[in-house]
Design an enzyme around this catalytic site. Sequence first.
Site, PDB file in Angstrom:
ATOM      1  N   SER A 110       0.779  -1.021  -0.060  1.00  0.00           N
ATOM      2  CA  SER A 110      -0.097   0.007  -0.039  1.00  0.00           C
ATOM      3  C   SER A 110       0.894   1.172  -0.130  1.00  0.00           C
ATOM      4  O   SER A 110       0.491   2.326  -0.416  1.00  0.00           O
ATOM      5  CB  SER A 110      -0.748  -0.080   1.112  1.00  0.00           C
ATOM      6  OG  SER A 110      -0.329  -0.064   2.414  1.00  0.00           O
ATOM      7  N   LYS A 154       0.293   4.604   6.967  1.00  0.00           N
ATOM      8  CA  LYS A 154      -0.253   5.409   5.976  1.00  0.00           C
ATOM      9  C   LYS A 154      -0.060   6.952   6.184  1.00  0.00           C
ATOM     10  O   LYS A 154       0.524   7.312   7.195  1.00  0.00           O
ATOM     11  CB  LYS A 154      -1.768   5.379   6.201  1.00  0.00           C
ATOM     12  CG  LYS A 154      -2.455   4.158   5.913  1.00  0.00           C
ATOM     13  CD  LYS A 154      -2.382   3.422   4.630  1.00  0.00           C
ATOM     14  CE  LYS A 154      -3.012   2.379   4.236  1.00  0.00           C
ATOM     15  NZ  LYS A 154      -2.272   1.169   4.434  1.00  0.00           N
TER      16      LYS A 154
END
Length: 211
Positions: free
Chosen positions: A127, A164
């Site tokens: 990701s 993230k």
Amino acid sequence: MKPFKALTARQQEVYDLLKRHLENTGMPPTRAEISKELGFRSPNAAEEHLKALARKGVIEIISGTSRGIRLLLEESESDENQGLPLVGRVAAGEPILAEQHIEGTYQVDANMFKPQANFLLKVYGQSMKNIGILDGDLLAVHSTKDVRNGQIVVARIEDEVTVKRLERKGSVIYLHAENEEFAPIVVDLNQQPNFEIEGIAVGIIRNNAWM
């Protein structure tokens, strides 16, 4: 610590910029950003300095991404260096550095990172691949809850830990991936009390380089 091969003054400038950019944003700079910051005529000049640093074992260049740069560390020779704990699976409601969450210790000098790293977290998945954080990497993390929009954070939702880019709008947190195949994670703090920021990313280490 074992010294790197001697760097020229210009190479040291580039290396210091890489570290500073990682500290401030959680990701490496692009070649264009390096050129602008250090006054190079073109990104090609930055690329040549990066290649020189890679030849000296200071960084690794990852092809296929504009931010594909990793800082490489030399293993500490000090017996007194306790290294950094590697955090594994985390149970909800327990501190992330609880003894039962520690899978091992890597002999890495925490002071090589700015701010100082407190623990390592193994990266799973792709990701964050667009900024060179790859599956199997070890992410060096500075424990803090004082974070800014745009930083790469380690966040915990229940018993799930994720890496993230942070964006906060009022009571809503957006956790953005650096891979267009992944949608943002949206957390409404009014509805999800079991959300914690555990720290910010301050560096990356290849998993097979240490133990």
